[in-house]
Design an enzyme around this catalytic site. Structure first.
Site, PDB file in Angstrom:
ATOM      1  CD  GLU A   1       7.519  -1.623   5.383  1.00 38.57           C
ATOM      2  OE1 GLU A   1       7.024  -2.720   6.095  1.00 38.57           O
ATOM      3  OE2 GLU A   1       6.902  -0.611   5.385  1.00 38.57           O
TER       4      GLU A   1
ATOM      5  CG  HIS B   1       4.641  -4.173   8.193  1.00 41.66           C
ATOM      6  ND1 HIS B   1       3.959  -3.543   7.018  1.00 41.66           N
ATOM      7  CD2 HIS B   1       3.669  -5.306   8.477  1.00 41.66           C
ATOM      8  CE1 HIS B   1       2.975  -4.154   6.669  1.00 41.66           C
ATOM      9  NE2 HIS B   1       2.635  -5.147   7.503  1.00 41.66           N
TER      10      HIS B   1
ATOM     11  CG  HIS C   1       4.613  -2.417   2.979  1.00 43.02           C
ATOM     12  ND1 HIS C   1       4.200  -2.074   4.386  1.00 43.02           N
ATOM     13  CD2 HIS C   1       3.299  -2.419   2.099  1.00 43.02           C
ATOM     14  CE1 HIS C   1       2.990  -1.685   4.208  1.00 43.02           C
ATOM     15  NE2 HIS C   1       2.431  -1.950   3.067  1.00 43.02           N
TER      16      HIS C   1
ATOM     17  CD  GLU D   1       5.340  -0.710  11.376  1.00 44.77           C
ATOM     18  OE1 GLU D   1       6.394  -0.625  10.829  1.00 44.77           O
ATOM     19  OE2 GLU D   1       4.080  -0.798  10.721  1.00 44.77           O
TER      20      GLU D   1
END
Length: 825
Positions: free
Chosen positions: A411, A504, A408, A582
Site C-alpha cells: 500500500e 493505508h 502493509h 484509507e
C-alpha cells in the site's frame, strides 16, 4: 582489554579480532575519544596471540608472567582501576539535559541512531538469503500529468483470454527459489543470495527476436513467472508474499526489448480478491525510461480492454482471478515498467531522510533515530519533530501526535501521503512552525521495510499481517509493531496523545476516508467523528481541485476481527482519536475530479490537509468544533429515525447505542462495502512460533500466581483497621448528603452538548488553577469569535474564509499556546 594501558610488547604479535571488536564497541559508549593512531603505543595495542592457548593473557600492565591466570573478578577489578586512573580513558556519561540539570544515565549507544552521512553510502537493504537480487539501481522520476487521467470506460466487448499455462506456451521468465508457506525466514544479508545471479529471462536469438525480457529481482518487484502464449500475448504469475501462499494484489516488474505500435496483451492469472477497482475503471501504471530521459515523463495510467474476471482454470483449492489489459509501447528497444500503484521503496525513504539530516535547518527540529531493527535487520526509522521548548512548562504541556505508514508494504499510497505530511511539517510555513511549537510529532514512515523490500503486498517476513498483531508478546518475531506499541505506551506515560493515524491503501473503494472507533462514554459521544468531518471540510475540490475526502465512506465500528489492528489497540490504550486512513488505489468519484485517478501530488496534498485540520481541531475558538458536533448530532438523528420509523424516540434517542445503527448508517451510503482494504482474518501464529508464544504465556501466568501473601495480623491490628474503615465511611456519608441535596443525581445522564460545555468549563478552571502564569485568552490561532453552539436545525455553514482572524499570520503569538488546546471541549 584496554590498549592504551598496555606497555610495549617485546614479543612478535598478531592481531586479536576480539580486541578489535571491543575497541570499536567501547567507542560507542564514550570510553575512547581519541583516534587509534593518536594513542600512546598504538602500534602495540594488540594481545599476544600464541597458538590460541587460553593460558596466555594480556601482557604488560596485567602481569609479567605469561602463565599467570587471574581470577575473572580480580582481573575485572584491576582493569577498572587502571581505567579510572588513566587520563586517556575518561567516561563522559553524565548527560546534561536542555535545562542544565545533571541526568545520571548512560549515553545512548550510537547504534540507536541512523548513520547518515552526506558523503557516505546509504544503508543497503538486507534481503532473505533465498532471494536473488540484481545489481542495478532502479530509479523513477516524479512527475504529475498535466491533465486528469480518466477512468477506463468499459465497452462490454472486452476480450476474456483463455488461460493456457505452461502447457500451451513458452516460459520466458521464472524464479526458481521462492520461499513458500512450508518454510520460514531464517537469516538475511545485503544483496540476498550469494553467488552468481542467474539470467532468468530467455536468450534472444538475434535482432529480429521480439520476445520481451522480464525482470523483477529488485526492490518491491514481485513477478514470479511469465509465459509467452503468442507473439504479443503473455500470461503473468505474481509471487505470493514470502513464506505464505496468499496475498497477490500488488505487482511491479520490468520489460525490455519492446516493439513500437504493436498491441501487447498482459494477463495476470493468480489474483486472489474477488472484487477490485479494475472492474470500475482503474488502469495499471506504466513507465518508459526513454520518455523519462527525453521528455521527463514519469508514471502514467495506460491500458485498454481492461477486464477483471474469475480464472476458471483454478486448481480447486481457492478461487483465482485474472486481470488482463492491452497496451502499445511508445518506443522500440525501450525499458518499461508496470505497477499496481506508484512505487515508493525503502531506498526512496532513505534518500528522503538523508536530505533531511543534511539540511541544517530541518535537522534542528527533526531528530532521526532507530525505533528498532526489522526481522531481516533493516532499520525502522522514528522521526521526532518539534521545535525546542523555551521552558520546562512548555515542554511538558506539548501534546503528541503519532503517525505511521506502510505496515502493509504493497500500500504505497501511505508513503506518498506521509511524504506530503513531512514536506509540509518540515517547511518554513507559519502554520508548520505553529504546529511544531504546539505538538511533538512521532512519525514512523515505514513500519514494514522488509515487506517493502521484497515486494510483499500484505505481510512481513514472519509470513503474517503485522496489522493483526499489535497486541503481540513476541518481540523478536514482530519487532516493528511491538516497538511501535511500546513507544506509544511510554509516550502516554509522559503526555497526552491527541491523535494516532496509520496510513493505508484500499483496493475496493474509491476516494479517501477514515476508519475510527466508537466511544460509549457519553462524555465524549461523537467526538471521535469530529476530526474526520473537519478533514472532509478541509479537502475541497472547487478551486484548488485537490484530493477529495469522503466522510460518508468513514466507518467507526470496532469489529472483533480488527482487535489486533493499530487503530483499535491504540484506542484501547487511551487514544480517543485513533484512526486508519484509507486512500484508494484508484481515484475520486466526487466533484470536479469525478472518475479520475489520483496522482502522487493529490496524495501529498492530503498530508498538508491533515496538518491544516489539526489546527482547526485544536483551535480554542470552539466555533468549528461545535458546528461539527451539531452536524453529527443531526445526521445521527436522521439515521436513527430511518431505522426506527415506527418507534417514538422523542426525547430518548440519545440513549440508543451507536453500535446499534453503525452497520446500517455506513453501508446505506452509496450502497458500498465498508470493510477494510483486506477483510481476511488473522491466520494466527506460524507453526514455528506457537511453542515460543505458549512458553511466554505460561511464564506470565506463573508470575501472576506468585503473589506475596499478606502477613497475619494480630487482634490489635485488626481492631485498629476496623476503626479506620468505619470513620472513613461516616465521613463519606457526611460529605455526600449536601451535594446530593443541591446537585444533580448521579444516575441522571447529561445531553452530549451539555456535557461538552461542562467539560470545557472545568478544563478552563483547572488550567487557571494549575497554570496561573499563563493567560487563558492565548489561542492556537488568533480568535475573535466565541459564539455558542448553533441550533441543531440550522445547517452549519463551513466557509474557509469565515474566520480570517483565526487563520495564518502566527508570528505575533506571544503566550505559549499549547496549554489551552481544547481536545474535548
Amino acid at each position: 582489554m584496554f590498549p592504551a594501558l598496555e606497555t610495549e610488547l617485546k614479543q612478535k604479535i598478531l592481531p586479536d579480532p576480539y580486541e578489535d571488536f571491543m575497541y570499536h564497541h567501547l567507542q560507542y559508549y564514550g570510553y575512547f575519544k581519541a583516534q587509534r593512531g593518536s594513542l600512546p603505543n598504538s602500534a602495540t595495542h594488540q594481545h599476544v596471540w600464541k597458538n590460541n592457548n587460553p593460558r596466555y593473557l594480556l601482557s604488560g600492565s596485567l602481569g609479567k608472567r605469561d602463565d599467570l591466570i587471574l581470577d575473572p573478578l580480580q582481573k575485572e577489578k584491576r582493569l577498572y582501576s587502571l581505567m579510572l586512573s588513566s587520563p586517556l580513558l575518561k567516561s563522559r556519561q553524565l548527560l546534561h539535559d536542555e535545562f542544565g540539570k545533571v541526568n545520571l544515565r548512560l549515553r545512548e549507544p550510537r547504534g540507536l541512531f541512523a548513520f547518515f552521512s552526506g558523503s557516505g553510502p546509504l544503508q543497503a537493504p538486507r534481503w532473505p538469503v533465498e532471494c536473488e537480487v540484481i545489481k542495478e539501481n532502479i530509479h523513477h522520476i516524479e512527475w504529475v500529468p498535466p491533465q486528469p487521467e480518466h477512468f477506463y470506460q468499459p465497452t462490454g466487448s472486452e476480450k476474456i483470454p483463455e488461460i493456457v499455462g505452461e502447457e500451451g506456451g513458452t516460459v520466458v521468465y521464472q524464479l526458481d527459489s521462492v520461499p513458500t508457506e512450508d518454510s520460514y525466514f531464517t537469516r538475511s544479508r545485503v544483496g540476498g543470495k550469494r553467488g552468481v545471479i542467474k539470467e532468468l529471462a530467455v536468450t534472444l536469438q538475434g535482432p529480429e527476436d521480439n520476445t520481451l525480457l522480464f525482470e523483477s529481482r529488485f526492490e518491491s518487484g514481485n513477478l514470479q513467472k511469465a509465459v509467452r502464449v503468442d507473439t504479443y500475448t503473455y500470461e503473468l504469475t505474481l509471487r505470493t508474499d514470502l513464506y505464505t501462499r496468499k496475498h497477490t494484489q500488488w505487482f511491479y516488474f520490468r520489460v525490455q526489448n519492446t516493439r513500437k505500435d504493436a498491441t501487447y496483451r498482459f494477463t495476470i492469472v493468480n489474483l486472489l480478491k474477488p472484487k477490485s477497482l479494475y472492474t470500475v475503471g482503474m488502469k495499471p501504471l506504466f513507465y518508459s525510461q526513454l520518455d523519462a530521459k527525453t521528455h521527463s515523463i514519469g508514471w502514467r495510467r495506460e491500458g485498454d480492454e481492461i477486464k477483471y474476471y474469475r480464472n476458471n482454470s483454478d486448481d480447486g483449492q481457492q478461487p483465482l482471478y485474472c486481470l488482463t489489459w492491452t497496451i502499445q509501447f511508445p518506443h522500440d528497444q525501450d525499458t518499461c515498467f508496470f505497477a499496481h500503484f506508484y512505487p515508493y521503496t525503502y531506498t526512496d525513504l532513505q534518500c528522503y531522510l538523508l536530505s533531511v539530516t543534511n539540511n541544517p535547518v530541518q535537522s534542528q527540529f527533526c531528530k532521526l533515530r532507530t525505533l528498532c531493527q526489522s526481522l531481516a535487520g533493516n532499520t525502522v526509522y522514528l522521526l521526532t519533530i518539534t521545535n525546542p521548548a523555551r521552558t520546562p512548562q512548555e515542554a511538558a504541556a506539548k501534546k503528541a501526535v503519532v503517525l505511521s505508514a506502510r505496515v502493509h508494504p504493497g500500500e504505497s499510497n501511505g508513503s506518498w501521503i506521509m511524504k506530503g505530511f513531512l514536506d509540509f511539517i518540515l517547511s518554513k510555513s507559519p502554520d508548520a512552525q505553529l504546529l511544531r511549537d504546539t505538538f511533538i510529532f512521532k512519525v514512523v514512515p515505514m513500519l514494514n521495510p522488509d515487506g517493502v523490500i521484497v515486494g510483499n503486498y500484505r505481510c512481513s517476513l514472519a509470513g503474517r499481517d503485522l496489522n493483526r498483531h499489535y497486541k503481540t508478546i513476541l518481540k523478536e518475531s514482530f519487532p516493528c509493531v511491538w516497538h511501535t506499541r511500546n513507544m506509544i505506551k511510554r509516550l502516554l506515560e509522559e503526555r497526552e496523545v491527541l491523535l494516532y493515524c496509520d496510513f493505508h491503501g484500499h483496493s475496493r473503494k474509491n476516494n479517501i476516508f477514515l476508519y475510527g472507533c466508537n466511544n460509549n462514554d457519553r462524555k465524549f459521544w461523537l467526538h471521535e467523528r469530529v476530526f474526520p468531518l473537519m478533514l472532509s471540510r478541509n479537502a475541497p475540490d472547487k478551486v484548488s481541485k485537490k484530493v477529495q475526502f469522503s466522510f460518508h465512506s468513514c466507518n467507526f465500528k470496532v469489529q472483533k476481527c480488527k482487535e489486533g489492528t493499530g487503530r483499535v489497540v491504540m484506542w484501547r490504550m487511551g487514544i480517543l482519536n485513533s484512526y486508519t486512513m484509507e486512500s484508494t488505489f484508484g481515484g475520486s468519484t466526487l466533484g470536479n475530479k469525478r472518475d479520475t485517478h489520483f496522482t502522487t501530488e493529490d496524495l501529498k496534498s492530503l498530508g498538508y490537509h491533515v496538518c491544516d485540520t489539526l489546527l482547526d481541531f485544536c483551535d480554542p475558538d470552539r466555533t468549528k468544533f461545535m458546528q461539527c458536533l451539531a452536524e453529527l448530532k443531526a445526521l445521527l438523528q436522521q439515521e436513527i429515525h430511518k431505522k426506527f420509523k415506527d418507534t417514538d424516540l422523542e426525547g430518548s434517542w440519545s440513549d440508543i447505542s451507536l453500535s446499534d445503527i453503525e452497520s446500517s448508517s455506513a453501508s446505506q451510503v452509496q450502497n458500498i462495502d465498508t470493510s477494510g482494504s483486506d477483510s481476511s482474518l488473522s491466520d494466527g501464529l506460524p507453526v514455528h512460533l506457537l511453542n515460543i508464544a505458549n512458553e511466554l504465556n505460561q511464564k506470565k501466568k506463573k508470575m501472576y500466581k506468585k503473589k506475596k501473601r499478606k502477613p497475619l495480623q494480630s487482634r490489635k491490628q485488626r481492631n485498629i483497621q476496623y476503626q479506620k474503615n468505619k470513620l472513613m465511611q461516616e465521613s463519606e456519608l457526611t460529605e455526600e448528603a449536601p451535594s446530593q441535596a443541591n446537585g444533580r443525581d448521579r444516575g441522571t445522564s447529561l445531553d452530549p452538548s451539555e456535557m461538552t460545555t461542562l467539560m470545557l468549563t472545568k478544563n478552563k478552571e483547572r488550567m487557571q488553577r494549575e497554570k496561573p502564569g499563563f493567560a487563558v485568552s492565548c489561542s492556537l490561532k488568533r480568535s475573535t469569535n466565541s459564539s455558542q453552539e448553533p441550533a441543531p436545525d440550522m445547517k452549519p455553514n463551513w466557509s474557509r474564509n469565515r474566520y480570517p482572524a483565526t487563520k495564518r499570520g502566527h508570528t505575533a503569538t506571544v503566550a505559549y499556546p499549547s496549554l489551552h488546546i481544547y481536545t474535548y471541549p
